[in-house]
Enzyme design. Structure first.
Site, PDB file in Angstrom:
ATOM      1  N   ASP A  92      19.937 -99.081 -25.961  1.00 30.82           N
ATOM      2  CA  ASP A  92      20.916 -98.080 -26.342  1.00 30.82           C
ATOM      3  C   ASP A  92      20.872 -96.897 -25.376  1.00 30.82           C
ATOM      4  O   ASP A  92      19.789 -96.419 -25.018  1.00 30.82           O
ATOM      5  CB  ASP A  92      20.611 -97.611 -27.767  1.00 30.82           C
ATOM      6  N   GLU A 128      23.179-100.589 -22.213  1.00 28.11           N
ATOM      7  CA  GLU A 128      24.361 -99.796 -22.531  1.00 28.11           C
ATOM      8  C   GLU A 128      24.368 -98.692 -21.476  1.00 28.11           C
ATOM      9  O   GLU A 128      23.657 -97.689 -21.608  1.00 28.11           O
ATOM     10  CB  GLU A 128      24.286 -99.218 -23.937  1.00 28.11           C
TER      11      GLU A 128
END
Length: 723
Positions: free
Chosen positions: A431, A487
């Site tokens: 993330d 990401e």
């Protein structure tokens, strides 16, 4: 008792006079009244200084220090009393490995803290934890129980139902980046499970959202039968990824799960995923987090907001305990085994397991956040800080994990290795991964690379071309062989889609693909050409850097969000992190299959060329790339199906299209998203398939096909019996 030696040179309480005799030293100690800072310099490590400020550590040293005469006035001998325990046999322990580790018939406790002046190991039974009590405290000696910046102790005894934590003392000076508070019991960053409340969403005693937490102590009974489980090691280009939220997947009553909202609940539905053709689960955050972090009444829906998604980590080694049916039973050991069972059963069905991990920030937030673990252990090491102690906020959540600090990056690698070797996961989705490419606090090329770099004027948070953490992961002998998905952006404005440092092995969530597809599908002008490029695997982003279509997660590698298989909607809310209700819960599971296993051309190992790809418009061979175009179609040579025709009509108007002529063959529909279920997918086992195809006959006989607005189709070639 242990003998340690000190030089006679340190200054006591601002005195400029050296210690010249044991008598002088005794007199100074007898008159000493907790100075602001008292310094002792160890003769074994003349450059190492220990500070004791208003703490138990200072008292321990002064109480147990005995001065003995020596032939040399430059050398004195000190006797330090070892830590004592009523329940356990205590010895000094070992500095590695970090965490609580079984060895030699006992447990070794080891934790890094470079700025603490004292450390106390707190042992807590499960029953005492629930009453907010500490069962026993063992104060660690700063000489006998410390090696470098590592505190350690070894215990033998009965650890049944025993948990642990630490208390650290030192400066509480936020402007210097220090938050030591000896009244707080903090979690070991290397703890393998964190125990607190037993049930998801249920408040603690006295309606406390943050009751005391403690860490699991390992026991010899921690064995798990993996039944010979081995990694599946699928090529990334063959993955069909299904993103799943453990609680949301089976929490709704329609799932008919025996263990709703748990790891075991997911196990119950693995056969459903296998039938869909899924071969990779991407688990939304399963590290320990506090779902009550945002607990508040939601007047709109009449329920309570919680941290449902879990992107707010407390501990990176611990699985989320309240996702297990066992809860805190057996001090978390059973919860760990439930997660292992999920992985093992997924592997049995040919499904890999990838974890969504959040190494960009923690739950502790900014300077107003709680002291739970990293902040109380060594705040200035674990977080990215400005010169006056302010928290950088590239995560948008209050703090930024100091990923490229030498200690922190080793912590991250140790954690990833643990989940691969001990928990058998197959990879990770990172993330806000761009934070892992930013320079750490007090960035120094000598500190990171060992040599100065000419013209190196990088400041804290500067994006690095060769980030040490990404380098370490990419070249790690264990981690370089697992799935690594970035990401590739953060909330500080760093956007690296297509340019994330990849070492030839990283893939990326293709955010540009997502955004462009959404724009085209909803009928926005000017996106037909960009949409076509996305369908080819985004060569504009990945081809020049030597990567392949499967480095883009969304098309070279498709990814399905939980509920997509039945058209689950969130009502236009794309940030449902706080809803533990039908907005996030799967309410229907259906059977089906995925075309990618039947069509080789939809999983290409390289970017398509004109040899097998042809673009079309409303008429064959005449694509429309104008700004007003809302139609894209193509044919693709397929080694299994021969050839496929795919078209997207993003207009609000229906259209009749002309199909490419293929002598001796005719086009037949396989997928038409405008049709009601089950006729939207004419699988070979559909009972009424022939009847459905005959309904298209008037158009297909004329080599035409009617497309409704906002729909897509897939047609296959079949021999024309009338040719």
């Amino acid at each position: 008792m242990e003998l340690l030696q000190f030089t006679s040179s340190p200054l006591l309480h601002g005195s400029s006079k050296f210690i010249n005799s044991p008598e002088f030293y005794k007199s100074k100690l007898s008159n000493l009244k907790k100075p602001p800072t008292t310094t002792f310099r160890c003769c074994n490590h003349p450059n190492k200084t220990s500070h004791f400020a208003n703490s138990k550590a200072f008292e321990n040293v002064t109480k147990n220090l005995v001065i003995r005469a020596s032939k040399s006035a430059e050398l004195e001998t000190a006797v330090i009393k070892k830590p004592q325990s009523q329940r356990f046999q205590v010895s000094k322990g070992y500095p590695t490995p970090f965490g609580a580790t079984l060895r030699d018939g006992g447990v070794n406790f080891s934790i890094f803290s470079s700025n603490a002046v004292s450390a106390t190991l707190c042992l807590i039974t499960l029953s005492d934890l629930q009453e907010n009590k500490v069962t026993e405290e063992i104060a660690l000696d700063s000489f006998a129980n410390k090696t470098g910046d590592v505190w350690h102790v070894f215990l033998k005894g009965d650890f049944k139902d025993m948990l642990y934590g630490y208390k650290f003392d030192g400066k509480f000076s936020p402007q210097e980046g220090h938050y030591f508070d000896p009244t707080k019991i903090v979690l070991d960053p290397y703890a393998k499970a964190v125990i607190s409340r037993a049930q998801f969403g249920v408040l603690g005693p006295d309606e406390n959202c943050w009751p005391q937490m403690a860490c699991l102590v390992p026991t010899p009974e921690d064995e798990f039968d993996w039944e010979g489980d081995l990694p599946l090691k699928y090529p990334q280009r063959d993955l069909i990824i299904y993103e799943v939220h453990v609680r949301g997947f089976t929490r709704h009553e329609s799932s008919k799960s025996e263990h709703p909202g748990t790891y075991l609940g997911v196990v119950e539905k693995l056969d459903h995923l296998k039938d869909l053709g899924i071969n990779c689960l991407e688990l939304m955050p399963c590290h320990e987090f506090n779902e009550l972090e945002y607990f508040s009444y939601n007047s709109v829906l009449g329920d309570y907001k919680v941290n449902f998604w879990g992107y707010s980590t407390i501990n990176y080694f611990s699985p989320m305990i309240r996702y297990s049916s066992a809860g805190i039973r057996n001090c978390g050991h059973d919860a760990i085994n439930e997660f292992k069972l999920l992985v093992k059963e997924a592997h049995k069905r040919g499904i890999e397991v990838v974890m969504d991990v959040v190494f960009n920030h923690t739950v502790e937030g900014n300077d107003k956040g709680p002291i739970l673990s990293f902040r109380g252990v060594d705040n200035s090491v674990y977080y990215m800080l400005a010169p006056k102690g302010e928290f950088y906020n590239y995560s948008g959540c209050g703090n930024t994990f100091n990923c490229n600090h030498p200690v922190v990056r080793q912590f991250i690698v140790d954690c990833l290795r643990y989940w691969v070797t001990e928990m058998h996961v197959d990879g990770f989705r990172f993330d806000l991964a761009s934070i892992m490419t930013r320079g750490s606090s007090l960035w120094d090329s000598v500190n990171v690379y060992g040599i100065p770099i000419e013209g190196d004027l990088l400041t804290t948070g500067t994006p690095l071309r060769s980030p040490p953490l990404i380098d370490l992961i990419s070249n790690d002998p264990i981690l370089r062989g697992v799935k690594l998905i970035a990401e590739a952006w953060d909330t500080g404005g760093l956007y690296q889609v297509g340019i994330f440092p990849h070492w030839g092995i990283w893939s990326e969530w293709n955010g540009k693909y997502r955004d462009i597809v959404r724009q085209f599908i909803k009928g926005t002008d000017g996106f037909a050409g960009a949409f076509a490029e996305c369908l080819c695997g985004s060569p504009n982003l990945y081809q020049e850097g030597g990567r392949k279509p499967w480095n883009s997660i969304n098309f070279g590698v498709p990814m399905i969000s939980m509920g997509d298989e039945y058209g689950h909607t969130k009502g236009g809310n794309n940030n449902t992190y706080c809803h533990d209700n039908d907005v996030n819960l799967c309410t229907l599971l259906i059977s089906g299959t995925l075309l990618t296993h039947e069509c080789e051309s939809l999983g290409l190992s390289d970017f398509p060329t004109a040899d097998r790809l042809q673009w079309h418009g409303h008429a064959p061979g005449l694509p429309d790339w104008s700004d007003k175009s809302r139609f894209v179609a193509f044919t693709l040579i397929d080694s299994v199906k021969g050839e496929i025709y795919v078209a997207f009509n993003a207009s609000h108007l229906p259209v009749i299209i002309s199909l490419p002529k293929r002598p001796g063959y005719r086009w037949e529909p396989l997928v038409d998203t405008s049709k009601p279920e089950p006729f939207d997918f004419l699988s070979s086992d559909l009972p009424a398939k022939e009847i459905a195809i005959k309904q298209y006959a008037p158009f297909l006989d004329a080599n035409l096909y009617p497309m409704l607005s906002y729909s897509s189709i897939i047609l296959l070639l079949s021999p024309d019996e009338n040719a």
